[in-house]
Design a protein around this motif. Structure first.
Motif, mmCIF file in Angstrom:
data_model
loop_
_atom_site.group_PDB
_atom_site.id
_atom_site.type_symbol
_atom_site.label_atom_id
_atom_site.label_comp_id
_atom_site.label_asym_id
_atom_site.label_seq_id
_atom_site.Cartn_x
_atom_site.Cartn_y
_atom_site.Cartn_z
ATOM 1 N N HIS A 334 76.960 2.813 116.907
ATOM 2 C CA HIS A 334 77.972 1.813 116.584
ATOM 3 C C HIS A 334 78.774 1.452 117.827
ATOM 4 N N LEU A 335 79.059 0.176 117.915
ATOM 5 C CA LEU A 335 79.888 -0.344 118.988
ATOM 6 C C LEU A 335 81.289 0.227 118.775
ATOM 7 N N TYR A 336 81.836 0.867 119.806
ATOM 8 C CA TYR A 336 83.036 1.672 119.584
ATOM 9 C C TYR A 336 83.880 1.664 120.849
ATOM 10 N N GLY A 337 85.158 1.687 120.710
ATOM 11 C CA GLY A 337 86.012 1.865 121.885
ATOM 12 C C GLY A 337 86.994 0.738 122.129
ATOM 13 N N SER A 338 86.978 -0.307 121.291
ATOM 14 C CA SER A 338 87.981 -1.355 121.510
ATOM 15 C C SER A 338 88.865 -1.507 120.280
ATOM 16 N N GLY A 339 90.087 -1.944 120.517
ATOM 17 C CA GLY A 339 91.046 -2.114 119.435
ATOM 18 C C GLY A 339 92.411 -2.433 120.004
ATOM 19 N N ALA A 340 93.440 -2.132 119.236
ATOM 20 C CA ALA A 340 94.799 -2.414 119.685
ATOM 21 C C ALA A 340 95.758 -1.413 119.056
ATOM 22 N N SER A 341 96.908 -1.233 119.731
ATOM 23 C CA SER A 341 97.940 -0.370 119.175
ATOM 24 C C SER A 341 99.301 -1.000 119.477
ATOM 25 N N GLY A 342 100.298 -0.569 118.737
ATOM 26 C CA GLY A 342 101.635 -1.113 118.964
ATOM 27 C C GLY A 342 102.699 -0.259 118.315
ATOM 28 N N GLU A 343 103.940 -0.562 118.672
ATOM 29 C CA GLU A 343 105.065 0.128 118.044
ATOM 30 C C GLU A 343 105.382 -0.564 116.727
ATOM 31 N N TYR A 344 105.936 0.214 115.797
ATOM 32 C CA TYR A 344 106.213 -0.346 114.480
ATOM 33 C C TYR A 344 107.659 -0.071 114.107
ATOM 34 N N PRO A 345 108.571 -0.900 114.591
ATOM 35 C CA PRO A 345 109.992 -0.625 114.370
ATOM 36 C C PRO A 345 110.430 -0.933 112.936
ATOM 37 N N GLY A 346 111.577 -0.405 112.563
ATOM 38 C CA GLY A 346 112.162 -0.732 111.270
ATOM 39 C C GLY A 346 111.987 0.354 110.224
ATOM 40 N N LEU A 347 111.287 1.444 110.588
ATOM 41 C CA LEU A 347 111.043 2.497 109.597
ATOM 42 C C LEU A 347 111.735 3.799 109.984
ATOM 43 N N GLU A 348 112.765 3.684 110.858
ATOM 44 C CA GLU A 348 113.346 4.892 111.442
ATOM 45 C C GLU A 348 113.937 5.840 110.407
ATOM 46 N N GLU A 349 114.309 5.310 109.252
ATOM 47 C CA GLU A 349 114.904 6.221 108.257
ATOM 48 C C GLU A 349 113.845 6.946 107.413
ATOM 49 N N TYR A 350 112.553 6.637 107.679
ATOM 50 C CA TYR A 350 111.508 7.252 106.849
ATOM 51 C C TYR A 350 110.741 8.298 107.643
ATOM 52 N N SER A 351 110.452 9.405 106.984
ATOM 53 C CA SER A 351 109.705 10.474 107.651
ATOM 54 C C SER A 351 108.219 10.342 107.332
ATOM 55 N N ASP A 352 107.442 11.170 107.957
ATOM 56 C CA ASP A 352 105.987 11.107 107.816
ATOM 57 C C ASP A 352 105.465 12.536 107.951
ATOM 58 N N LEU A 353 105.695 13.334 106.934
ATOM 59 C CA LEU A 353 105.437 14.771 107.014
ATOM 60 C C LEU A 353 104.004 15.123 106.670
ATOM 61 N N GLY A 354 103.455 16.053 107.427
ATOM 62 C CA GLY A 354 102.126 16.555 107.119
ATOM 63 C C GLY A 354 101.071 15.980 108.035
ATOM 64 N N ARG A 355 99.954 16.644 108.078
ATOM 65 C CA ARG A 355 98.885 16.222 108.986
ATOM 66 C C ARG A 355 97.696 15.778 108.136
ATOM 67 N N ARG A 356 97.619 14.497 107.890
ATOM 68 C CA ARG A 356 96.544 13.945 107.060
ATOM 69 C C ARG A 356 95.297 13.733 107.930
ATOM 70 N N PRO A 357 94.216 14.418 107.621
ATOM 71 C CA PRO A 357 93.033 14.305 108.482
ATOM 72 C C PRO A 357 92.182 13.093 108.110
ATOM 73 N N ASN A 358 92.771 11.969 108.063
ATOM 74 C CA ASN A 358 92.129 10.757 107.564
ATOM 75 C C ASN A 358 92.979 9.582 108.005
ATOM 76 N N GLY A 359 92.350 8.427 108.120
ATOM 77 C CA GLY A 359 93.084 7.234 108.512
ATOM 78 C C GLY A 359 92.921 6.137 107.478
ATOM 79 N N ILE A 360 93.116 4.892 107.944
ATOM 80 C CA ILE A 360 92.911 3.756 107.052
ATOM 81 C C ILE A 360 91.614 3.060 107.427
ATOM 82 N N TYR A 361 91.140 2.210 106.536
ATOM 83 C CA TYR A 361 89.906 1.475 106.799
ATOM 84 C C TYR A 361 90.103 0.012 106.429
ATOM 85 N N ILE A 362 89.633 -0.864 107.308
ATOM 86 C CA ILE A 362 89.600 -2.295 107.007
ATOM 87 C C ILE A 362 88.135 -2.693 106.996
ATOM 88 N N PRO A 363 87.570 -2.898 105.796
ATOM 89 C CA PRO A 363 86.144 -3.224 105.721
ATOM 90 C C PRO A 363 85.833 -4.534 106.443
#
Lengths: 571, 202
Positions: A334-363
């Protein structure tokens, strides 16, 4: 001493070998499962609960040692200080490539194979994929349709336990899902905004993963410790060791033989059948001849083809079961290695606890109805949105990551504060089958066991380059639509070398025509009826989904077909 | 003090007993007279850490640093992540982590660090007429401040060395047992619950 003859030999104990062993033993066959590497003792070999201070280099590895012994394997994201012993030593397991065409061949040789370190993402194929080559007029048509494979997807998913969210997409069929893992705040907002902006044409869903979210068949639900690639003592993700091997052993009909390096298959010209395997004992180096009525080659995409090429004989001078001449050709990743990342402001009051060994998928959303892109086929995205920092869930700091200014007590205090939210999307693109991508035997180089190695020639071509460039732009576009700031693309130059996607496929493709394919629609060699190949070698096209669940489904289907044929006296 | 709960008195007695047992090991202790139970407990905890350090097995044999380099690195690490209410980088033996980390690198990468370390001493001599470890705490802090401020006037060698040792110190500290258990207060794995906020739902 007479060595027992078995009903079936399965070569390789990874994802597909485990499935073949399970199905064949459960259907009543006496099975010898050969594994080239050593046995695995979860108590010793798994390291998922080790802390950084439990290893000498805190996870950074002994760089010089790794450069000397694992120069290829260390380039794999999953190869770490904690688990490098689950990857092959590159000095013992060489392969060659043209000087200007690097190929990354990531391997594990031990009971369970790469099923211990795999990425666990599981996506069904649909007829969008099985009809790919016909539609595009490339390669050869698949000899199967989704309807024929669907019950086998059900069969394997029900057994191994996969979690996911039903989306009702015709081109990415829903499976037999346990409850989905949760989305983070950022991911839920992304899902909503992408759905709004593209009116449901683009879908963000939780990764479909072979990790249990509920107790399942004697295995415990995931406890979110995080680094699955290092093993799982609670057997929460699917691996041969965690799932299929215990089932095969429970039948009492399985003989597992580690340290059994298959040099070649034994062939009987009078009956035109394989009759067993020439095995080099990995410890004593003694050569053994192990016999069986049928053989399942599940040694991994490239290793199975290597065994067949090394099994050439006067009847099949270009490699066993290779009257078509296509064995070794049409390698894909599979063609692999390109994409994008960024900061996501506005959620500073929300936590993100735990280590989920999974991500999201966009078919995949390109070229679904007709041709709307400047390249053939398409790609999907994997990624996620998380909050950085040490917040309760405990994330390992990485060396060189940005730090608060200054030093002293103020730095120490600032280090306690959780970091910001960020978001990342990376593409996985379909690779077209191309005859220029191939493997051959290099007779001048042998591995530690004296067996000639592969010479691998693979590269990316025009279609791949066009898709690769677009992936970056589209990833950035979606992140911006979701509200990301400071969006930057990655993977600017050439795609990562082939192999880096670790989805090597093809080289013994299946098809209806014995003149242009190695296997028939049952993963059975056209030339030799009692030989089956069910690892990724059989793939006729690559789609853009992670392929392992498809290998499992085809393996289970082939094993049941083989047993039926044996019962009818056809094999 | 009479209305203190009994448990706390027991704890305080235990602390005092422990304190007397380790009296010899703790050279420069503050006077305990007139301290509250909380302060006593805090002092006790600090002494336990002190004793634990003393009682811990001898330091790992260094692979890269000589004893002067080791003392310099230890001082730098402790300045970067000092002991506060929790132990600092010296107690977490970050110097030993940096030593073994450097030992695994190729010689040229290792040299980069060692040359930076040498720069620190040279600069300390220029400024204070003594090696960095011999300088006073104020002087040491002054040199690091010169290196860490925005628009630092120090040389590129000095500035990049500071960035490097700061990065290694932070990594070494927050991956140590002390860093993870005492400073970050890691309590074990937690189930991933994800987002449950209606405001993030469509």
């Amino acid at each position: 001493m007479a060595i027992k003859s078995y009903d079936a030999i399965v070569i390789g104990s990874g994802i597909t070998g485990g499935w073949a062993a399970k199905e064949l033993t459960e259907e009543g066959l006496d099975v010898l499962l050969l594994e080239a590497g050593r046995n695995i003792d979860p108590n010793q070999d798994y390291s998922e609960h080790k802390m950084p201070y439990d290893v000498p280099y805190r996870g950074l590895t002994n760089v010089r040692f790794m450069e000397e012994n694992y120069p290829i394997q260390r380039q794999c994201y999953a190869c770490r200080e904690y688990n490098h012993h689950l990857f092959v030593n590159d000095r013992e397991n060489p392969y060659t490539t043209p000087a200007d065409k690097p190929y990354l061949f990531f391997r594990g040789r031990h009971v369970g194979g790469r099923s211990i370190m795999w990425g666990r993402q599981v996506y069904r194929w649909s007829d969008l994929d099985f009809l790919a080559n016909e539609k595009e007029g490339i390669g050869i048509p698949w000899p199967v349709t989704y309807k024929q494979i669907e019950p086998w997807y059900d069969h394997v998913e029900t057994f191994i336990g996969i979690s996911g969210m039903k989306e009702g997409l015709p081109h990415l069929p829903d499976g037999q899902f346990l409850k989905p893992m949760a989305l983070s705040c950022g991911e839920r907002i992304l899902r909503r905004r992408i759905a709004e902006k593209w009116r449901g044409q683009r879908v963000v869903t939780i990764g479909r993963t072979a990790i249990l979210t509920e107790d399942h068949k004697g295995r415990a639900a995931c406890h979110y410790c995080g680094p699955c690639e290092q093993g799982c003592i609670t057997r929460s993700y699917f691996s041969t060791l965690n799932s299929t091997l215990p089932a095969a052993q429970a039948t009492g009909r399985l003989t597992l033989r580690p340290h059994s390096v298959v040099r070649a298959l034994m062939y009987d010209k009078d009956s035109n059948r394989v009759v067993g395997a020439y095995v080099v004992d990995g410890v004593t180096r003694q050569e053994l001849e192990l016999k069986a009525k049928i053989v399942f080659l599940c040694a991994s995409t490239l290793e199975s083809t290597r065994i067949l090429l090394n099994s050439a004989n006067p009847r099949y001078p270009n490699g066993l079961a290779n009257s078509s001449g296509v064995l070794g050709y049409y390698l894909m990743d599979h063609l692999y290695g390109s994409g994008a990342s960024g900061e996501y402001p506005g959620l500073e009051e929300y936590s993100d606890l735990g280590r989920r060994p999974n991500g999201i998928y966009i078919p995949r959303f390109q070229n679904l109805r007709g041709q709307d892109a400047k390249y053939l086929r398409g790609y999907g995205f994997q990624g996620g949105s998380h909050r950085a920092g040490h917040l309760g869930g405990f994330q390992l700091p990485s060396l060189g990551s940005p730090l608060p200014p200054g030093f002293g007590a103020s730095l120490k205090e600032a280090m306690k504060a959780p970091g910001g939210w960020s978001m990342m999307l990376a593409g996985f693109g379909e690779c077209l089958p191309d005859k220029r991508n191939k493997v051959e035997i290099n007779k001048n180089v042998t591995d530690k066991w004296g067996i000639p190695v592969l010479h691998i020639t693979a590269d990316w071509y025009e279609n791949d380059q066009a898709m690769y460039g677009e992936i970056r732009e589209v990833a950035a576009e979606m992140l911006e639509a979701a509200g990301c700031k400071s969006v930057r693309t990655f993977g600017e130059a050439k795609p990562a070398p082939p192999g880096k996607g670790i989805h090597e496929m093809g080289t013994a493709r299946m098809g209806n025509d014995p003149k242009t394919s190695v296997l028939n629609k049952w993963n059975q060699a056209h030339d030799i009826r009692n030989l089956f190949i069910t690892d990724g070698s059989f793939m006729t096209s690559s789609a853009c989904q992670n392929p392992s669940i498809t290998y499992m489904a085809f393996t289970a289907r082939a094993a049941n077909y083989a047993v039926e044929q044996m019962k009818r006296g056809e094999l | 003090m009479a209305d203190q709960p009994a448990l706390q008195n027991i704890d305080r007695r235990r602390v005092l007993r422990n304190l007397s047992a380790v009296w010899a090991a703790a050279a420069a202790l503050p006077s305990f007279a007139g301290l509250s139970a909380e302060a006593l407990l805090a002092a006790g905890k600090s002494i336990h850490q002190h004793v634990a350090r003393k009682a811990a097995p001898a330091s790992r044999t260094l692979k890269v640093f000589n004893s002067h380099q080791n003392r310099t690195v230890t001082a730098l690490c402790e300045l970067i992540i000092p002991q506060t209410t929790t132990p600092g980088a010296a107690a977490a033996r970050v110097n030993e982590f940096i030593d073994i980390y450097l030992s695994s690198l190729n010689p040229s990468k290792r040299l980069e660090f060692l040359e930076g370390l040498q720069w620190i001493d040279l600069r300390s001599h220029e400024l204070f007429k003594k090696a960095f470890v011999e300088a006073s705490a104020e002087q040491q802090t002054e040199l690091l401040t010169r290196l860490s401020i925005v628009n630092s006037a120090e040389t590129a060698t000095g500035q990049s060395f500071f960035k490097l040792i700061k990065s290694l110190t932070a990594f070494g500290y927050y991956t140590s047992k002390i860093g993870i258990e005492e400073e970050l207060n890691f309590q074990g794995w937690v189930e991933y619950k994800g987002c449950t906020h209606p405001e993030h739902q469509g």
